[in-house]
Write an enzyme that holds these catalytic residues in place. Structure first.
Site: not given
Ligand code: FAD
Length: 308
Positions: A129, A179
């Site tokens: 991560d 990722r």
């Molecule tokens: C499999 C995976 C691994 C990850 N690993 C890392 C990592 O190693 N380092 C790191 O910094 N970040 C990591 N993240 C987190 C990532 O960086 C984002 O903070 C998170 O995924 C929200 O961004 P989004 O792409 O979903 O888009 P956004 O624009 O934030 O969200 C889009 C839509 O997704 C939904 N959504 C997003 N987050 C949430 C929530 N918490 N609860 C409910 N609905 C939500 C909502 O409907 C929102 O409108 C990871 C995410 C995933 C999916």
């Protein structure tokens, strides 16, 4: 509010208060499979049953002594053994600060490579991560060194960082599986795009570097616009649905997860578990105001919070 929550996620004082509270424990269970490995295994069976893949994450970060780092490494070896015993279609995600990165880079590299060697022997895979920007450079270097020795390791790129594009190019040259995510930490405008539209544009730009690389990558997002851009680009470039995977977090947008599987895409669910769930939980609250409101309503059910 996002910055405040992310700041609080590092609070050593708030953590015990939230973690002992029965209501927060119940709300956290939406995002965390449970505290024991058995809970994560059960969740992974469920996910596999729905034709999805899993990645198990033993929650924990910033360990403060060598014994804690070594214990975390032993736990990860045991997780891989359990994955094999249970015939799960699952890999593992871990954080380098859980393996002692705050203490010694050499210790961290040694522990990581022990886990990666074990995973590679089992034909499995370790995802490193990406944490806050204080660790980006070291994470990239450690991942590259591990990748030079073993196939079963990759890391994560965060599209909110200005440096991410250059890192993607370097890591692709090293044959590293990546990722792609937007980024979950509190970063200043000197190093990260402050506006969502720029983070999203950079996400799409990096997705277009990853998909044609011939390496199997993970597109991690719940954002329908990012997902659509990925599908459109893959179709346009004739990139098969088995040449990459979408990834989402446990408990978030399960409707979208199931839809992607029905459409024939590969989908991996990131399944966190363990007792050290406070920072992870706070980052999930920070991502979506509705999560915070739900949490506040659960804590103060008789108040006027959110009254119509
Ligand atoms: C499999 C995976 C691994 C990850 N690993 C890392 C990592 O190693 N380092 C790191 O910094 N970040 C990591 N993240 C987190 C990532 O960086 C984002 O903070 C998170 O995924 C929200 O961004 P989004 O792409 O979903 O888009 P956004 O624009 O934030 O969200 C889009 C839509 O997704 C939904 N959504 C997003 N987050 C949430 C929530 N918490 N609860 C409910 N609905 C939500 C909502 O409907 C929102 O409108 C990871 C995410 C995933 C999916």
């Amino acid at each position: 509010m996002r910055s405040l929550l992310l700041h609080l996620s590092e609070s050593k004082r708030l953590a015990p208060f939230i973690m002992k509270n029965g209501v927060s424990r119940r709300v956290a269970r939406r995002f965390v499979a449970g505290e024991a490995l058995d809970d994560a295994v059960e969740a992974a069976h469920h996910v596999n049953h729905s034709l999805q893949l899993a990645s198990l994450d033993l929650l924990g970060e910033n360990v403060s002594d060598e014994a804690g780092a070594r214990r975390a490494a032993d736990n990860y070896i045991a997780i891989f053994d359990r994955i094999a015993e249970e015939h799960l279609d699952a890999n593992v995600s871990l954080k380098l600060t859980q393996l002692g990165l705050d203490l010694s880079e050499n210790l961290c590299q040694e522990l990581l490579e022990g886990i990666v060697a074990h995973a590679t022997n089992q034909g499995n895979f370790v995802r490193i991560d990406m944490e806050g920007s204080a660790y980006t450079q070291r994470t990239v270097e450690i991942a590259k060194r591990a990748r030079a020795k073993y196939a079963g390791v990759g890391t994560v790129m965060q599209s909110y960082l200005y440096r991410a594009e250059q890192d993607v190019r370097d890591l692709l040259a090293a044959g590293c599986r990546l990722r792609l995510c937007k980024g979950a930490y509190n970063e200043p405008p000197e190093i990260a795009f402050p506006k969502k539209e720029d983070v999203d544009a950079n996400y799409v730009k990096m997705m277009k570097l990853l998909l044609p690389s011939g390496i199997y990558h993970g597109i991690a997002t719940h954002d329908p616009a990012m997902i659509q851009a990925t599908k459109d680009f893959a179709r346009e470039k004739n990139i098969g649905r088995d040449a990459f995977e979408f990834q989402m977090l446990y408990g978030i947008r399960t409707d979208l997860q199931h839809r992607l599987v029905r459409e024939g895409y590969r989908l991996r669910v990131y399944i966190p578990f363990g007792t050290d769930w406070f920072p992870y939980f706070m980052r999930r609250l920070a991502e979506r105001p509705a999560n915070l409101l739900f949490f506040a309503r659960s804590l103060f059910p008789r108040s006027s919070l959110g009254a119509e």
